[in-house]
Design a protein around this motif. Sequence first.
Motif, PDB file in Angstrom:
ATOM      1  N   GLU A  91     -23.736  22.036 -21.839  1.00 19.83           N
ATOM      2  CA  GLU A  91     -24.172  22.733 -22.827  1.00 19.83           C
ATOM      3  C   GLU A  91     -24.998  21.386 -22.964  1.00 19.83           C
ATOM      4  O   GLU A  91     -25.495  21.646 -22.935  1.00 19.83           O
ATOM      5  CB  GLU A  91     -23.072  24.054 -23.164  1.00 19.83           C
ATOM      6  CG  GLU A  91     -23.789  23.957 -24.731  1.00 19.83           C
ATOM      7  CD  GLU A  91     -22.675  23.744 -25.565  1.00 19.83           C
ATOM      8  OE1 GLU A  91     -22.982  23.828 -27.339  1.00 19.83           O
ATOM      9  OE2 GLU A  91     -21.650  23.963 -25.308  1.00 19.83           O
ATOM     10  N   PHE A  92     -23.741  20.334 -22.700  1.00 16.40           N
ATOM     11  CA  PHE A  92     -24.865  19.527 -23.333  1.00 16.40           C
ATOM     12  C   PHE A  92     -26.010  19.062 -22.353  1.00 16.40           C
ATOM     13  O   PHE A  92     -26.557  18.428 -22.920  1.00 16.40           O
ATOM     14  CB  PHE A  92     -23.305  18.031 -22.509  1.00 16.40           C
ATOM     15  CG  PHE A  92     -23.758  17.008 -23.244  1.00 16.40           C
ATOM     16  CD1 PHE A  92     -24.742  16.344 -24.575  1.00 16.40           C
ATOM     17  CD2 PHE A  92     -23.649  15.580 -22.699  1.00 16.40           C
ATOM     18  CE1 PHE A  92     -24.876  15.308 -24.329  1.00 16.40           C
ATOM     19  CE2 PHE A  92     -24.509  14.426 -22.462  1.00 16.40           C
ATOM     20  CZ  PHE A  92     -24.699  14.012 -23.424  1.00 16.40           C
ATOM     21  N   PHE A  93     -26.130  19.301 -20.814  1.00 11.60           N
ATOM     22  CA  PHE A  93     -26.911  18.664 -20.650  1.00 11.60           C
ATOM     23  C   PHE A  93     -28.345  19.978 -20.315  1.00 11.60           C
ATOM     24  O   PHE A  93     -29.445  19.043 -20.762  1.00 11.60           O
ATOM     25  CB  PHE A  93     -26.671  18.968 -18.978  1.00 11.60           C
ATOM     26  CG  PHE A  93     -27.455  18.631 -17.566  1.00 11.60           C
ATOM     27  CD1 PHE A  93     -27.892  17.657 -17.887  1.00 11.60           C
ATOM     28  CD2 PHE A  93     -28.246  19.766 -16.693  1.00 11.60           C
ATOM     29  CE1 PHE A  93     -29.122  16.725 -16.513  1.00 11.60           C
ATOM     30  CE2 PHE A  93     -28.850  18.954 -16.394  1.00 11.60           C
ATOM     31  CZ  PHE A  93     -28.955  17.995 -16.089  1.00 11.60           C
ATOM     32  N   ARG A  94     -28.135  21.500 -20.697  1.00 17.17           N
ATOM     33  CA  ARG A  94     -29.389  22.297 -20.979  1.00 17.17           C
ATOM     34  C   ARG A  94     -29.740  21.342 -22.543  1.00 17.17           C
ATOM     35  O   ARG A  94     -31.079  21.208 -22.604  1.00 17.17           O
ATOM     36  CB  ARG A  94     -28.713  23.090 -21.138  1.00 17.17           C
ATOM     37  CG  ARG A  94     -29.512  24.251 -22.170  1.00 17.17           C
ATOM     38  CD  ARG A  94     -29.028  25.654 -22.426  1.00 17.17           C
ATOM     39  NE  ARG A  94     -27.932  25.747 -23.778  1.00 17.17           N
ATOM     40  CZ  ARG A  94     -28.541  25.241 -24.801  1.00 17.17           C
ATOM     41  NH1 ARG A  94     -29.719  24.262 -25.601  1.00 17.17           N
ATOM     42  NH2 ARG A  94     -27.742  24.971 -25.659  1.00 17.17           N
ATOM     43  N   THR A  95     -28.812  20.510 -23.759  1.00 12.94           N
ATOM     44  CA  THR A  95     -28.854  20.723 -24.435  1.00 12.94           C
ATOM     45  C   THR A  95     -29.879  19.070 -24.963  1.00 12.94           C
ATOM     46  O   THR A  95     -31.328  19.181 -25.088  1.00 12.94           O
ATOM     47  CB  THR A  95     -27.683  20.528 -25.902  1.00 12.94           C
ATOM     48  OG1 THR A  95     -27.431  21.434 -26.224  1.00 12.94           O
ATOM     49  CG2 THR A  95     -28.740  19.577 -27.034  1.00 12.94           C
ATOM     50  N   LEU A  96     -29.725  18.807 -23.673  1.00  8.13           N
ATOM     51  CA  LEU A  96     -30.330  16.990 -23.139  1.00  8.13           C
ATOM     52  C   LEU A  96     -31.975  17.181 -22.940  1.00  8.13           C
ATOM     53  O   LEU A  96     -32.402  16.534 -23.248  1.00  8.13           O
ATOM     54  CB  LEU A  96     -28.960  16.506 -22.714  1.00  8.13           C
ATOM     55  CG  LEU A  96     -29.802  14.800 -21.887  1.00  8.13           C
ATOM     56  CD1 LEU A  96     -30.384  13.524 -23.228  1.00  8.13           C
ATOM     57  CD2 LEU A  96     -29.132  13.957 -20.937  1.00  8.13           C
ATOM     58  N   ILE A  97     -32.177  18.423 -21.215  1.00  5.41           N
ATOM     59  CA  ILE A  97     -32.802  18.307 -21.601  1.00  5.41           C
ATOM     60  C   ILE A  97     -34.478  18.737 -22.411  1.00  5.41           C
ATOM     61  O   ILE A  97     -35.244  18.759 -22.048  1.00  5.41           O
ATOM     62  CB  ILE A  97     -32.967  19.777 -20.096  1.00  5.41           C
ATOM     63  CG1 ILE A  97     -32.419  18.908 -18.687  1.00  5.41           C
ATOM     64  CG2 ILE A  97     -34.301  20.099 -19.174  1.00  5.41           C
ATOM     65  CD1 ILE A  97     -31.864  19.281 -17.880  1.00  5.41           C
ATOM     66  N   GLU A  98     -33.533  20.560 -23.410  1.00  6.01           N
ATOM     67  CA  GLU A  98     -34.971  20.479 -24.238  1.00  6.01           C
ATOM     68  C   GLU A  98     -34.796  19.782 -25.207  1.00  6.01           C
ATOM     69  O   GLU A  98     -36.215  19.356 -25.451  1.00  6.01           O
ATOM     70  CB  GLU A  98     -33.922  21.563 -24.674  1.00  6.01           C
ATOM     71  CG  GLU A  98     -33.289  22.821 -23.873  1.00  6.01           C
ATOM     72  CD  GLU A  98     -33.354  23.733 -25.155  1.00  6.01           C
ATOM     73  OE1 GLU A  98     -32.503  23.858 -25.953  1.00  6.01           O
ATOM     74  OE2 GLU A  98     -33.051  25.036 -24.200  1.00  6.01           O
ATOM     75  N   GLN A  99     -34.295  18.631 -25.430  1.00  7.89           N
ATOM     76  CA  GLN A  99     -34.573  17.489 -25.872  1.00  7.89           C
ATOM     77  C   GLN A  99     -35.411  16.411 -25.469  1.00  7.89           C
ATOM     78  O   GLN A  99     -36.287  15.510 -26.044  1.00  7.89           O
ATOM     79  CB  GLN A  99     -33.219  16.273 -26.211  1.00  7.89           C
ATOM     80  CG  GLN A  99     -33.621  15.387 -27.107  1.00  7.89           C
ATOM     81  CD  GLN A  99     -34.157  16.466 -28.648  1.00  7.89           C
ATOM     82  OE1 GLN A  99     -33.783  17.416 -29.522  1.00  7.89           O
ATOM     83  NE2 GLN A  99     -34.534  14.608 -29.827  1.00  7.89           N
ATOM     84  N   ILE A 100     -35.201  16.373 -24.714  1.00 11.83           N
ATOM     85  CA  ILE A 100     -36.082  15.321 -23.452  1.00 11.83           C
ATOM     86  C   ILE A 100     -38.178  15.562 -23.619  1.00 11.83           C
ATOM     87  O   ILE A 100     -38.173  15.393 -23.309  1.00 11.83           O
ATOM     88  CB  ILE A 100     -35.480  14.866 -22.010  1.00 11.83           C
ATOM     89  CG1 ILE A 100     -34.135  14.242 -22.258  1.00 11.83           C
ATOM     90  CG2 ILE A 100     -36.660  14.214 -21.105  1.00 11.83           C
ATOM     91  CD1 ILE A 100     -34.117  13.327 -21.228  1.00 11.83           C
TER      92      ILE A 100
END
Length: 293
Positions: free
Chosen positions: A95-104
């Motif tokens: 979930e953290f990885f998904r959130t990070l990708i979207e932010q990037i």
Amino acid sequence: MTYGNVQRFFLRTVASQGVVSLHEIKKNLETFTGGNEEIKIPDMVKEVNDEIRQYQQEIKLTNDEVTNEEVVVFMSVGYDDATKAQNVFSPTELEFFRTLIEQIMTTESRQVTGINAINLVGNMKSSFTKTDAQKLLNTWCKMRYLDKEENNYALGVRAIHEFEGYLRQNMPDIILECCLCKQIVYRGYNCPGCFLAVHTRCLKRYLEKVQKWPCCKIDFSTEQLERLNNDSSRLTQTQQLQSTQQMPSTQQSAVYNTIAEPTLNSSNDLEMTQDTSSELSQRAKRKRKRQLE
């Protein structure tokens, strides 16, 4: 060529590191064979892929988007239930990885600061500490899913190629294609005049010929990149672009921190490895609003 020890060595080397430069893998193969065999890397990649395709894995010979260095990338490309079961990351970590990708992907310069990355834990539904987030960021940098430039995070060469199909399918509203090469922009900028996207590498090559933005042909200045970077709280790509413009292409390179992932079992060289992409959320952000200041 029959699939044998050389192919197994090639697979173990690439899978254990995630990303290997073409120069390094050639050197390793030469040492392994004693220099007695003529090895063509494209042929080697095809032979290994024929073996591992059934495990939804793939090795790709490509170029690093930032340095243009030729690299060999190990990828997990399957999305079915069997592949998901092999994940080494927990649902919370993914979930953290998904959130990070979207932010990037929704920043003007496709990077986020370390502070902003860690603070994303506040947007998560699950219980997740900032210490946990920092450990994961370090791990993903070592696995080449992320690149770290000073204190900024961007998608690494492994994530760029492993997740491209997934992002096109599931997050079409947050990806943009380069106005020059028509590939997804993971490392680049939006033109301040027309907002079209362009890769850093493509822009650098274009600026060697004419000091204008390639899309709408407005005059280019480094101050424009400074503004874009300041909007996204980063300056490192401006510095990189300025320095590489003055540097011969043979000297353009980047230094990355890498560690070996768990090596493939000697009795089963095709053991499944992690496939983080299969657990990325199906949610997609709408197109980001861009505003010229």
